[in-house]
Design a protein around this motif. Structure first.
Motif, mmCIF file in Angstrom:
data_model
loop_
_atom_site.group_PDB
_atom_site.id
_atom_site.type_symbol
_atom_site.label_atom_id
_atom_site.label_comp_id
_atom_site.label_asym_id
_atom_site.label_seq_id
_atom_site.Cartn_x
_atom_site.Cartn_y
_atom_site.Cartn_z
ATOM 1 N N GLY A 1 0.816 -1.216 0.000
ATOM 2 C CA GLY A 1 0.000 0.000 0.000
ATOM 3 C C GLY A 1 0.846 1.261 0.000
ATOM 4 O O GLY A 1 0.576 2.206 -0.752
ATOM 5 N N ILE A 2 1.897 1.272 0.822
ATOM 6 C CA ILE A 2 2.792 2.432 0.872
ATOM 7 C C ILE A 2 3.478 2.619 -0.477
ATOM 8 O O ILE A 2 3.611 3.740 -0.973
ATOM 9 N N SER A 3 3.909 1.516 -1.083
ATOM 10 C CA SER A 3 4.566 1.592 -2.394
ATOM 11 C C SER A 3 3.616 2.131 -3.461
ATOM 12 O O SER A 3 4.004 2.975 -4.282
ATOM 13 N N LEU A 4 2.385 1.646 -3.468
ATOM 14 C CA LEU A 4 1.402 2.124 -4.451
ATOM 15 C C LEU A 4 1.061 3.593 -4.224
ATOM 16 O O LEU A 4 0.891 4.350 -5.185
ATOM 17 N N LEU A 5 0.966 3.987 -2.974
ATOM 18 C CA LEU A 5 0.692 5.387 -2.649
ATOM 19 C C LEU A 5 1.836 6.275 -3.139
ATOM 20 O O LEU A 5 1.601 7.319 -3.769
ATOM 21 N N ALA A 6 3.080 5.844 -2.889
ATOM 22 C CA ALA A 6 4.236 6.613 -3.355
ATOM 23 C C ALA A 6 4.255 6.698 -4.884
ATOM 24 O O ALA A 6 4.508 7.765 -5.460
ATOM 25 N N GLU A 7 3.963 5.586 -5.550
ATOM 26 C CA GLU A 7 3.925 5.553 -7.014
ATOM 27 C C GLU A 7 2.843 6.475 -7.557
ATOM 28 O O GLU A 7 3.053 7.210 -8.526
ATOM 29 N N GLY A 8 1.662 6.449 -6.934
ATOM 30 C CA GLY A 8 0.563 7.306 -7.385
ATOM 31 C C GLY A 8 0.885 8.782 -7.239
ATOM 32 O O GLY A 8 0.658 9.577 -8.160
ATOM 33 N N VAL A 9 1.434 9.157 -6.080
ATOM 34 C CA VAL A 9 1.788 10.564 -5.848
ATOM 35 C C VAL A 9 2.897 10.993 -6.802
ATOM 36 O O VAL A 9 2.872 12.093 -7.357
ATOM 37 N N LEU A 10 3.878 10.114 -7.027
ATOM 38 C CA LEU A 10 4.978 10.428 -7.945
ATOM 39 C C LEU A 10 4.452 10.681 -9.363
ATOM 40 O O LEU A 10 4.804 11.683 -9.995
ATOM 41 N N ASN A 11 3.615 9.786 -9.868
ATOM 42 C CA ASN A 11 3.081 9.958 -11.226
ATOM 43 C C ASN A 11 2.236 11.219 -11.341
ATOM 44 O O ASN A 11 2.290 11.923 -12.356
ATOM 45 N N LEU A 12 1.459 11.502 -10.316
ATOM 46 C CA LEU A 12 0.638 12.713 -10.308
ATOM 47 C C LEU A 12 1.525 13.960 -10.356
ATOM 48 O O LEU A 12 1.282 14.883 -11.135
ATOM 49 N N CYS A 13 2.568 13.951 -9.554
ATOM 50 C CA CYS A 13 3.509 15.076 -9.502
ATOM 51 C C CYS A 13 4.186 15.278 -10.861
ATOM 52 O O CYS A 13 4.304 16.404 -11.356
ATOM 53 N N VAL A 14 4.615 14.175 -11.485
ATOM 54 C CA VAL A 14 5.311 14.263 -12.771
ATOM 55 C C VAL A 14 4.384 14.792 -13.858
ATOM 56 O O VAL A 14 4.747 15.698 -14.610
ATOM 57 N N VAL A 15 3.189 14.239 -13.952
ATOM 58 C CA VAL A 15 2.308 14.621 -15.067
ATOM 59 C C VAL A 15 1.812 16.059 -14.919
ATOM 60 O O VAL A 15 1.688 16.781 -15.909
ATOM 61 N N ILE A 16 1.586 16.504 -13.699
ATOM 62 C CA ILE A 16 1.110 17.876 -13.507
ATOM 63 C C ILE A 16 2.226 18.887 -13.778
ATOM 64 O O ILE A 16 1.999 19.935 -14.375
ATOM 65 N N SER A 17 3.452 18.550 -13.381
ATOM 66 C CA SER A 17 4.531 19.532 -13.520
ATOM 67 C C SER A 17 5.222 19.504 -14.880
ATOM 68 O O SER A 17 5.808 20.502 -15.285
ATOM 69 N N THR A 18 5.179 18.404 -15.612
ATOM 70 C CA THR A 18 5.968 18.331 -16.847
ATOM 71 C C THR A 18 5.166 18.201 -18.137
ATOM 72 O O THR A 18 5.735 18.364 -19.213
ATOM 73 N N VAL A 19 3.883 17.892 -18.064
ATOM 74 C CA VAL A 19 3.102 17.745 -19.297
ATOM 75 C C VAL A 19 2.335 19.039 -19.560
ATOM 76 O O VAL A 19 1.420 19.384 -18.827
ATOM 77 N N LYS A 20 2.753 19.736 -20.581
ATOM 78 C CA LYS A 20 2.105 20.993 -20.975
ATOM 79 C C LYS A 20 1.436 20.782 -22.327
ATOM 80 O O LYS A 20 2.073 20.339 -23.278
ATOM 81 N N ILE A 21 0.166 21.097 -22.379
ATOM 82 C CA ILE A 21 -0.581 20.934 -23.625
ATOM 83 C C ILE A 21 -0.758 22.312 -24.253
ATOM 84 O O ILE A 21 -1.344 23.208 -23.664
ATOM 85 N N VAL A 22 -0.207 22.459 -25.443
ATOM 86 C CA VAL A 22 -0.296 23.712 -26.191
ATOM 87 C C VAL A 22 -1.266 23.481 -27.343
ATOM 88 O O VAL A 22 -1.076 22.565 -28.143
ATOM 89 N N ARG A 23 -2.300 24.292 -27.427
ATOM 90 C CA ARG A 23 -3.343 24.070 -28.432
ATOM 91 C C ARG A 23 -2.836 24.153 -29.862
ATOM 92 O O ARG A 23 -3.211 23.385 -30.709
ATOM 93 N N HIS A 24 -2.001 25.092 -30.137
ATOM 94 C CA HIS A 24 -1.551 25.303 -31.515
ATOM 95 C C HIS A 24 -0.140 24.766 -31.689
ATOM 96 O O HIS A 24 0.767 25.482 -32.096
ATOM 97 N N GLN A 25 0.016 23.488 -31.379
ATOM 98 C CA GLN A 25 1.337 22.867 -31.473
ATOM 99 C C GLN A 25 1.641 22.505 -32.918
ATOM 100 O O GLN A 25 0.837 21.890 -33.602
ATOM 101 N N ARG A 26 2.799 22.897 -33.355
ATOM 102 C CA ARG A 26 3.206 22.621 -34.723
ATOM 103 C C ARG A 26 3.834 21.236 -34.802
ATOM 104 O O ARG A 26 4.382 20.736 -33.839
ATOM 105 N N PRO A 27 3.793 20.605 -35.969
ATOM 106 C CA PRO A 27 4.444 19.308 -36.135
ATOM 107 C C PRO A 27 5.952 19.438 -36.001
ATOM 108 O O PRO A 27 6.515 20.523 -36.142
ATOM 109 N N ASP A 28 6.625 18.299 -35.725
ATOM 110 C CA ASP A 28 8.074 18.310 -35.543
ATOM 111 C C ASP A 28 8.824 18.593 -36.834
ATOM 112 O O ASP A 28 9.908 19.143 -36.823
ATOM 113 N N THR A 29 8.265 18.183 -37.953
ATOM 114 C CA THR A 29 8.934 18.425 -39.236
ATOM 115 C C THR A 29 8.107 19.410 -40.040
ATOM 116 O O THR A 29 6.880 19.419 -39.984
ATOM 117 N N VAL A 30 8.784 20.221 -40.762
ATOM 118 C CA VAL A 30 8.115 21.211 -41.596
ATOM 119 C C VAL A 30 8.196 20.727 -43.035
ATOM 120 O O VAL A 30 9.275 20.397 -43.531
#
Length: 198
Positions: free
Chosen positions: A161-190
């Motif tokens: 349970g402690i391990s799952l709790l740590a894993e859940g909090v870690l994933n939540l922290c990572v996705v909130i702080s590092t995943v930024k969604i930009v609406r007008h994102q351009r493709p990688d290649t032009v």
């Protein structure tokens, strides 16, 4: 120029948040009720790993802006899908395997997240230290789960349970702080059209 769709990123980010909440909930259940049915916990974990593996694959192929949170999710998503299927099919007879497999998966994810925290620092993300802190705690919890210092089923369930709790909090922290969604994102290649003039 055609904009890249942000739907896969939204699915992956929402899925990460939901699955983090599921891992936290199952972790709390294991800590609060360590005498719960091992079979029920095994089936819940198997289903959660299978679903989270699929979400990780969506995240990997979503090509988010920073490419931090999902960079290791191809391999890790496949691993979780395989582990989830094994646990679902054989959950009655392999609870020892569940503890070790989950411990290894949590340990590996914590190590990957340490690297993500260091990459986040180089990107200038202010919350990199929080990702690092939870990643180190998750690695420690995963190690305890793998090496199982005690054999008592209830203590192991609390440790799970402690391990799952740590894993859940870690994933939540990572996705909130590092995943930024930009609406007008351009493709990688032009794509450029050109004509040869003679």
């Amino acid at each position: 120029m055609k904009m890249r769709s942000v739907i896969p990123m939204k699915i992956a980010k929402t899925g990460y948040i939901v699955m983090s909440a599921v891992f936290c909930a199952v972790g709390l259940l294991c800590v609060i009720r360590p005498d719960s049915s091992v079979l029920t916990i095994g089936r819940l974990l198997g289903a959660a790993m299978l679903l989270f593996g699929c979400i990780k694959l969506v995240g990997y192929f979503s090509r988010d802006l920073f490419r931090l949170a999902f960079q290791y999710d191809l391999e890790f998503g496949i691993l979780l899908i395989i582990l989830g299927l094994i646990v679902l099919v054989k959950s009655e007879s392999i609870m020892n395997f569940v503890f070790i497999a989950l411990g290894v998966a949590i340990l590996a994810d914590g190590l990957f997240k340490i690297q993500i925290s260091l990459d986040s620092r180089r990107f200038g993300i202010d919350t990199w230290w929080m990702v690092l802190l939870f990643a180190v705690l998750t690695v420690f919890a995963g190690l305890l789960l793998v090496f199982r210092p005690v054999e008592s089923a209830q203590v192991l369930t609390v440790l799970l349970g402690i391990s799952l709790l740590a894993e859940g909090v870690l994933n939540l922290c990572v996705v909130i702080s590092t995943v930024k969604i930009v609406r007008h994102q351009r493709p990688d290649t032009v794509e450029i059209e050109y004509k040869e003039v003679w």
